[in-house]
Design a protein around this motif. Sequence first.
Motif, PDB file in Angstrom:
ATOM      1  N   SER A 227       0.443   7.720 -10.327  1.00 36.18           N
ATOM      2  CA  SER A 227      -0.170   7.575  -9.002  1.00 36.18           C
ATOM      3  C   SER A 227       0.311   6.265  -8.414  1.00 36.18           C
ATOM      4  O   SER A 227       0.914   5.432  -9.116  1.00 36.18           O
ATOM      5  N   PHE A 228       0.046   6.050  -7.143  1.00 26.95           N
ATOM      6  CA  PHE A 228       0.542   4.822  -6.520  1.00 26.95           C
ATOM      7  C   PHE A 228      -0.105   3.593  -7.148  1.00 26.95           C
ATOM      8  O   PHE A 228       0.592   2.617  -7.462  1.00 26.95           O
ATOM      9  N   SER A 229      -1.396   3.637  -7.364  1.00 23.68           N
ATOM     10  CA  SER A 229      -2.063   2.465  -7.945  1.00 23.68           C
ATOM     11  C   SER A 229      -1.552   2.191  -9.361  1.00 23.68           C
ATOM     12  O   SER A 229      -1.326   1.030  -9.738  1.00 23.68           O
ATOM     13  N   GLN A 230      -1.370   3.237 -10.140  1.00 30.65           N
ATOM     14  CA  GLN A 230      -0.857   3.039 -11.498  1.00 30.65           C
ATOM     15  C   GLN A 230       0.554   2.458 -11.472  1.00 30.65           C
ATOM     16  O   GLN A 230       0.894   1.578 -12.264  1.00 30.65           O
TER      17      GLN A 230
ATOM     18  N   ILE B  95       2.048   0.520  -9.150  1.00 31.15           N
ATOM     19  CA  ILE B  95       2.152  -0.897  -8.787  1.00 31.15           C
ATOM     20  C   ILE B  95       1.471  -1.796  -9.820  1.00 31.15           C
ATOM     21  O   ILE B  95       1.982  -2.873 -10.133  1.00 31.15           O
ATOM     22  N   TRP B  96       0.330  -1.358 -10.384  1.00 30.18           N
ATOM     23  CA  TRP B  96      -0.344  -2.231 -11.347  1.00 30.18           C
ATOM     24  C   TRP B  96       0.438  -2.320 -12.645  1.00 30.18           C
ATOM     25  O   TRP B  96       0.498  -3.386 -13.274  1.00 30.18           O
TER      26      TRP B  96
ATOM     27  N   THR C 212       2.747  11.089  -2.321  1.00 33.94           N
ATOM     28  CA  THR C 212       1.798  11.517  -3.349  1.00 33.94           C
ATOM     29  C   THR C 212       2.398  12.609  -4.233  1.00 33.94           C
ATOM     30  O   THR C 212       2.251  12.590  -5.466  1.00 33.94           O
TER      31      THR C 212
ATOM     32  N   SER D 226       0.834  -1.202   0.000  1.00 36.49           N
ATOM     33  CA  SER D 226       0.000   0.000   0.000  1.00 36.49           C
ATOM     34  C   SER D 226       0.863   1.245   0.000  1.00 36.49           C
ATOM     35  O   SER D 226       2.081   1.182   0.221  1.00 36.49           O
ATOM     36  N   ALA D 227       0.227   2.390  -0.220  1.00 35.90           N
ATOM     37  CA  ALA D 227       0.954   3.658  -0.202  1.00 35.90           C
ATOM     38  C   ALA D 227       1.509   3.930   1.187  1.00 35.90           C
ATOM     39  O   ALA D 227       2.651   4.393   1.339  1.00 35.90           O
TER      40      ALA D 227
END
Length: 338
Positions: A258-261, A263-264, A249, A233-234
């Motif tokens: 972004s963090f989600s972008q 890692i995915w 951030t 997680s972030a």
Amino acid sequence: MIETLFTIDRGNYRDCQHLFRGEREQEYYRGDYWMDDGSVIDVSARRKPAGPSAVILLRSATRLFFRRTRQHIREDGTDLSVLWFVKRGRLLLSNQMGSRSAQCGDMLITRSTSPFLIECQPDAHGLHEVLHVTVPTHVLRGLVDCDASAGLLLSTQRPELAIADTILSGLFQREGDLAEETTRTLVEAALAIIGQGLRGDASLTPPRQSVAEKRFADVQRFVEVHLSDPGLSAAMTARGCGISPRYLTTLLQQNGTSFSQLIWDQRLEQARKWMARADANSISISEIAYGVGFKSPAHFSRMFKRTYKRNPSDYRLDACAAQVMAAAPCAVPSGVLH
């Protein structure tokens, strides 16, 4: 397995021009090969295949010569490079750029598309030894960013080259223990290490990282290490990198993500590389999904298809088919010198 490429003595040295490329003329490229008609003629070459490349250990008790002319190049346009690691004696290279001498502990790179003359000279004890890697230039360019047409001379005292030299020399210290695929992996690793060393040479004053650049590199490293953890997680990343979630951030926004972008994208790319490997069929799609941190195979399949426009199983089938095609035997032009 280590193979004998050729052995030359007083009984057969007059045929050296036809012997030095092996029984099937499978090594090197066209050129003139000869040696001194001295009192001692003792030359041997052992070969370790490594995919399209080969590592050859040459030992000699007499002076050897190899000449590649424009006529040879017109007759045989194969573009191959040779990395010469001098162990004993020295190598003298002459080409359109002049002459240079590679001593024990030096590495020299030559390329078959430019004329040159190489002379192998024994040391004070009458012995010459050189370890060289023969590699298609297009393969070398993918690992080493340099143009060896003029003949590149470097010292293996540089840490990266010393490590590469150790890896390559080690291949001849274990008779028959290593499979060809293992040898290929080690040779490619050695070439990649050399490439990193040369990139270091190309930049005499490496650019200094700003604090923000270093922090973002720390974030990328942390994410890569913990990529398989579905709980990544972030907050966990910020804590692991010693920064606040707000600063994390900000860093991500400054780098257009972004963090989600982050890692995915990394998880999908790692899964794609995994499925493109030759041994990917031994691992299920579910195992790959969990291995890169997805909580369910279904979620992985949806995101993979959204990104790569194919579902994972179809992508893996296509990748395997491409590998089979690439591994199919192909005609090799006569007179090819690795």
